[in-house]
Design a protein around this motif. Structure first.
Motif, PDB file in Angstrom:
ATOM      1  N   ARG A   1       0.803  -1.229   0.000  1.00 23.24           N
ATOM      2  CA  ARG A   1       0.000   0.000   0.000  1.00 23.24           C
ATOM      3  C   ARG A   1       0.837   1.280   0.000  1.00 23.24           C
ATOM      4  O   ARG A   1       0.313   2.344  -0.322  1.00 23.24           O
ATOM      5  CB  ARG A   1      -0.950  -0.003   1.192  1.00 23.24           C
ATOM      6  N   GLN A   2       2.101   1.186   0.354  1.00 21.93           N
ATOM      7  CA  GLN A   2       2.950   2.376   0.323  1.00 21.93           C
ATOM      8  C   GLN A   2       3.952   2.337  -0.835  1.00 21.93           C
ATOM      9  O   GLN A   2       4.969   3.015  -0.812  1.00 21.93           O
ATOM     10  CB  GLN A   2       3.672   2.535   1.664  1.00 21.93           C
ATOM     11  N   SER A   3       3.631   1.556  -1.863  1.00 26.39           N
ATOM     12  CA  SER A   3       4.560   1.365  -2.982  1.00 26.39           C
ATOM     13  C   SER A   3       4.085   2.087  -4.244  1.00 26.39           C
ATOM     14  O   SER A   3       2.909   2.412  -4.398  1.00 26.39           O
ATOM     15  CB  SER A   3       4.700  -0.131  -3.286  1.00 26.39           C
ATOM     16  N   ALA A   4       5.023   2.269  -5.169  1.00 25.21           N
ATOM     17  CA  ALA A   4       4.687   2.795  -6.500  1.00 25.21           C
ATOM     18  C   ALA A   4       3.794   1.811  -7.244  1.00 25.21           C
ATOM     19  O   ALA A   4       2.912   2.218  -8.012  1.00 25.21           O
ATOM     20  CB  ALA A   4       5.966   3.057  -7.283  1.00 25.21           C
ATOM     21  N   GLU A   5       3.978   0.510  -6.995  1.00 22.73           N
ATOM     22  CA  GLU A   5       3.145  -0.509  -7.634  1.00 22.73           C
ATOM     23  C   GLU A   5       1.679  -0.353  -7.229  1.00 22.73           C
ATOM     24  O   GLU A   5       0.786  -0.538  -8.055  1.00 22.73           O
ATOM     25  CB  GLU A   5       3.648  -1.909  -7.277  1.00 22.73           C
ATOM     26  N   TYR A   6       1.442   0.005  -5.962  1.00 28.79           N
ATOM     27  CA  TYR A   6       0.069   0.216  -5.511  1.00 28.79           C
ATOM     28  C   TYR A   6      -0.574   1.385  -6.261  1.00 28.79           C
ATOM     29  O   TYR A   6      -1.760   1.330  -6.601  1.00 28.79           O
ATOM     30  CB  TYR A   6       0.012   0.466  -4.005  1.00 28.79           C
ATOM     31  N   LEU A   7       0.184   2.433  -6.527  1.00 26.36           N
ATOM     32  CA  LEU A   7      -0.368   3.576  -7.260  1.00 26.36           C
ATOM     33  C   LEU A   7      -0.815   3.156  -8.656  1.00 26.36           C
ATOM     34  O   LEU A   7      -1.853   3.621  -9.147  1.00 26.36           O
ATOM     35  CB  LEU A   7       0.653   4.704  -7.330  1.00 26.36           C
TER      36      LEU A   7
END
Length: 104
Positions: free
Chosen positions: A67-73
Motif C-alpha cells: 500500500r505504500q509502494s509505487a506498484e500500488y499507485l
C-alpha cells in the motif's frame, strides 16, 4: 501466512473490462515482497460482485509493503474507478485447514 479478503462490487456493465484490467494489474501486486498468490472469484448470484483473495507472508507486506509502494499507485489507477462502493478489505490467519486427500 495471512489471507487478505476483499469484496469487490464492480459498477454494473463494466465487469468484462474490469476482468481484463485486473489481469493486467496482477503484475503490480505479484511483484511485492511477501506476496505469495492471489485469485479473483466471481459471484454466481450477483454478476458484478467479486472476491479477491491474496496470500501474504505477513500483514505488513500488504499494509505497508504494497500500500505504500509505487506498484500500488499503478494498481489503484487501473482498478479503483470500477468499485461502488469502495471495497472492504480484511485480513485473516489460518486456524484450521483441511483438504480432501482422496482426489486424484
Amino acid at each position: 501466512m495471512i489471507l487478505e479478503v476483499a469484496i469487490l462490487n464492480v459498477k454494473s456493465g463494466q465487469e468484462k473490462q474490469f476482468e481484463i484490467d485486473f489481469a493486467t494489474a496482477g503484475q503490480f501486486i505479484s511483484s511485492i515482497k511477501g506476496y505469495s498468490k492471489h485469485s479473483l472469484r466471481k459471484c454466481l448470484e450477483q454478476t458484478n460482485k467479486y472476491i479477491l483473495l491474496v496470500d501474504w507472508e505477513n500483514l505488513e507486506d500488504h499494509t505497508i509493503g504494497f500500500r505504500q509502494s509505487a506498484e500500488y499507485l499503478e494498481w489503484k489507477k487501473i482498478l479503483h474507478h470500477y468499485y461502488d462502493p469502495f471495497p472492504t478489505v480484511e485480513h485473516y490467519e489460518t486456524i484450521i485447514e483441511n483438504e480432501n486427500k482422496n482426489n486424484s
